[in-house]
Scaffold this motif. Structure first.
Motif, PDB file in Angstrom:
ATOM      1  N   UNK A  48      31.506  49.374  38.569  1.00  0.00           N
ATOM      2  CA  UNK A  48      30.985  50.625  38.018  1.00  0.00           C
ATOM      3  C   UNK A  48      29.635  50.442  37.333  1.00  0.00           C
ATOM      4  N   UNK A  49      28.806  49.604  37.902  1.00  0.00           N
ATOM      5  CA  UNK A  49      27.460  49.436  37.360  1.00  0.00           C
ATOM      6  C   UNK A  49      26.569  50.535  37.934  1.00  0.00           C
ATOM      7  N   UNK A  50      25.759  51.120  37.091  1.00  0.00           N
ATOM      8  CA  UNK A  50      24.862  52.176  37.547  1.00  0.00           C
ATOM      9  C   UNK A  50      23.818  51.580  38.486  1.00  0.00           C
ATOM     10  N   UNK A  51      23.661  52.215  39.636  1.00  0.00           N
ATOM     11  CA  UNK A  51      22.755  51.699  40.661  1.00  0.00           C
ATOM     12  C   UNK A  51      22.098  52.852  41.400  1.00  0.00           C
ATOM     13  N   UNK A  52      21.125  52.534  42.247  1.00  0.00           N
ATOM     14  CA  UNK A  52      20.419  53.549  43.035  1.00  0.00           C
ATOM     15  C   UNK A  52      20.347  53.112  44.490  1.00  0.00           C
ATOM     16  N   UNK A  53      20.286  54.113  45.354  1.00  0.00           N
ATOM     17  CA  UNK A  53      19.985  53.916  46.769  1.00  0.00           C
ATOM     18  C   UNK A  53      18.681  54.685  47.000  1.00  0.00           C
ATOM     19  N   UNK A  54      17.530  54.001  47.060  1.00  0.00           N
ATOM     20  CA  UNK A  54      16.254  54.715  47.077  1.00  0.00           C
ATOM     21  C   UNK A  54      15.933  55.469  48.356  1.00  0.00           C
ATOM     22  N   UNK A  55      16.590  55.163  49.467  1.00  0.00           N
ATOM     23  CA  UNK A  55      16.187  55.767  50.738  1.00  0.00           C
ATOM     24  C   UNK A  55      17.301  56.532  51.444  1.00  0.00           C
ATOM     25  N   UNK A  56      18.419  56.796  50.745  1.00  0.00           N
ATOM     26  CA  UNK A  56      19.520  57.497  51.398  1.00  0.00           C
ATOM     27  C   UNK A  56      20.323  58.285  50.365  1.00  0.00           C
ATOM     28  N   UNK A  57      20.874  59.408  50.791  1.00  0.00           N
ATOM     29  CA  UNK A  57      21.777  60.202  49.954  1.00  0.00           C
ATOM     30  C   UNK A  57      23.197  59.686  50.160  1.00  0.00           C
ATOM     31  N   UNK A  58      24.021  59.733  49.115  1.00  0.00           N
ATOM     32  CA  UNK A  58      25.408  59.273  49.202  1.00  0.00           C
ATOM     33  C   UNK A  58      26.332  60.434  48.837  1.00  0.00           C
ATOM     34  N   UNK A  59      27.232  60.751  49.745  1.00  0.00           N
ATOM     35  CA  UNK A  59      28.184  61.841  49.519  1.00  0.00           C
ATOM     36  C   UNK A  59      29.585  61.274  49.369  1.00  0.00           C
ATOM     37  N   UNK A  60      30.278  61.726  48.319  1.00  0.00           N
ATOM     38  CA  UNK A  60      31.667  61.347  48.063  1.00  0.00           C
ATOM     39  C   UNK A  60      32.538  62.562  48.325  1.00  0.00           C
ATOM     40  N   UNK A  61      33.567  62.399  49.143  1.00  0.00           N
ATOM     41  CA  UNK A  61      34.551  63.451  49.390  1.00  0.00           C
ATOM     42  C   UNK A  61      35.923  62.892  49.027  1.00  0.00           C
ATOM     43  N   UNK A  62      36.629  63.598  48.147  1.00  0.00           N
ATOM     44  CA  UNK A  62      37.927  63.131  47.679  1.00  0.00           C
ATOM     45  C   UNK A  62      39.012  63.637  48.621  1.00  0.00           C
ATOM     46  N   UNK A  63      39.758  62.712  49.197  1.00  0.00           N
ATOM     47  CA  UNK A  63      40.903  63.080  50.045  1.00  0.00           C
ATOM     48  C   UNK A  63      42.147  63.294  49.200  1.00  0.00           C
ATOM     49  N   UNK A  64      42.342  62.426  48.209  1.00  0.00           N
ATOM     50  CA  UNK A  64      43.483  62.580  47.295  1.00  0.00           C
ATOM     51  C   UNK A  64      43.138  61.882  45.990  1.00  0.00           C
ATOM     52  N   UNK A  65      43.754  62.340  44.921  1.00  0.00           N
ATOM     53  CA  UNK A  65      43.510  61.754  43.617  1.00  0.00           C
ATOM     54  C   UNK A  65      42.398  62.466  42.877  1.00  0.00           C
ATOM     55  N   UNK A  66      41.746  61.731  42.000  1.00  0.00           N
ATOM     56  CA  UNK A  66      40.659  62.281  41.178  1.00  0.00           C
ATOM     57  C   UNK A  66      39.588  61.202  41.037  1.00  0.00           C
ATOM     58  N   UNK A  67      38.339  61.589  41.244  1.00  0.00           N
ATOM     59  CA  UNK A  67      37.217  60.650  41.226  1.00  0.00           C
ATOM     60  C   UNK A  67      36.211  61.068  40.173  1.00  0.00           C
ATOM     61  N   UNK A  68      35.753  60.087  39.390  1.00  0.00           N
ATOM     62  CA  UNK A  68      34.638  60.313  38.478  1.00  0.00           C
ATOM     63  C   UNK A  68      33.378  59.743  39.090  1.00  0.00           C
ATOM     64  N   UNK A  69      32.335  60.579  39.177  1.00  0.00           N
ATOM     65  CA  UNK A  69      31.049  60.141  39.704  1.00  0.00           C
ATOM     66  C   UNK A  69      29.993  60.435  38.644  1.00  0.00           C
TER      67      UNK A  69
END
Length: 191
Positions: A48-69
């Motif tokens: 859970x270290x804060x990081x960056x992806x400078x050249x791409x977007x990242x999408x998170x989709x939750x199938x089940x449970x609960x996610x903190x972003x």
């Protein structure tokens, strides 16, 4: 020489971060996509270290449970069926946000070589657990070699990217001399 072939459905368990990667789809230029299962207390992005992806977007989709972003220091909580996109360059990390398991789909647009990057790093936790601390933290030399090989894929939030690039370029030869290796593609090892 350690080699592997990518096959859809390949599963890699990162016991350090309590996350399981399921590589479900082959790499495409348009996007890279894989599943991540987080156990209670599980996190992504290197403990859970804060990081960056400078050249791409990242999408998170939750199938089940609960996610903190966390995006730009703001924690977003997603429930089953919800998605959020982290724009390229935004500092972020993600964690399981409840006491049960959480299953998500992660998509990078465009793909770059994100699938290979995550496959390499997750595989290293299994094939060379001795490289990691008891908390699953990779050594600086392994990070340098990986991040130099996969330029513009992943950087730690905070220090300027140009400085990280210089540091990783300088440390990569030392990492190879110390025996660190990464796989960059099917049946290819560098280092």
């Amino acid at each position: 020489m350690n080699t592997f072939s990518f096959t859809p459905g390949m599963v890699v368990v990162n016991a350090f971060n309590r996350e399981t990667f399921i590589f479900t789809k082959p790499e495409k230029p348009e996007y890279a996509e894989f599943e991540v299962h987080l156990e209670p207390g599980g996190s992504g992005g290197g403990n859970a270290i804060s990081h960056v992806h400078p050249a791409t977007d990242e999408t998170f989709t939750v199938r089940s449970g609960r996610l903190g972003v966390s995006i730009n220091g703001v924690m977003n909580t997603l429930e089953s069926g919800e998605s959020i996109t982290v724009p390229r360059g935004a500092p972020h990390f993600f964690v399981n946000a409840h006491e049960g398991d959480t299953e998500i789909v992660v998509r990078f647009t465009p793909a770059q070589k994100q699938l290979r990057f995550f496959l390499n790093f997750s595989t290293a936790t299994v094939t060379h657990p001795e490289w990691f601390s008891a908390k699953g933290e990779p050594p600086l030399l392994l990070m340098a070699l990986t991040l130099h090989t996969f330029k513009d894929h992943f950087y730690v939030a905070g220090p300027p990217i140009w400085l990280q690039k210089l540091l990783f370029a300088a440390l990569s030869p030392i990492a190879r001399l110390r025996g660190y290796r990464i796989l960059v593609g099917p049946h290819t090892e560098i280092g």
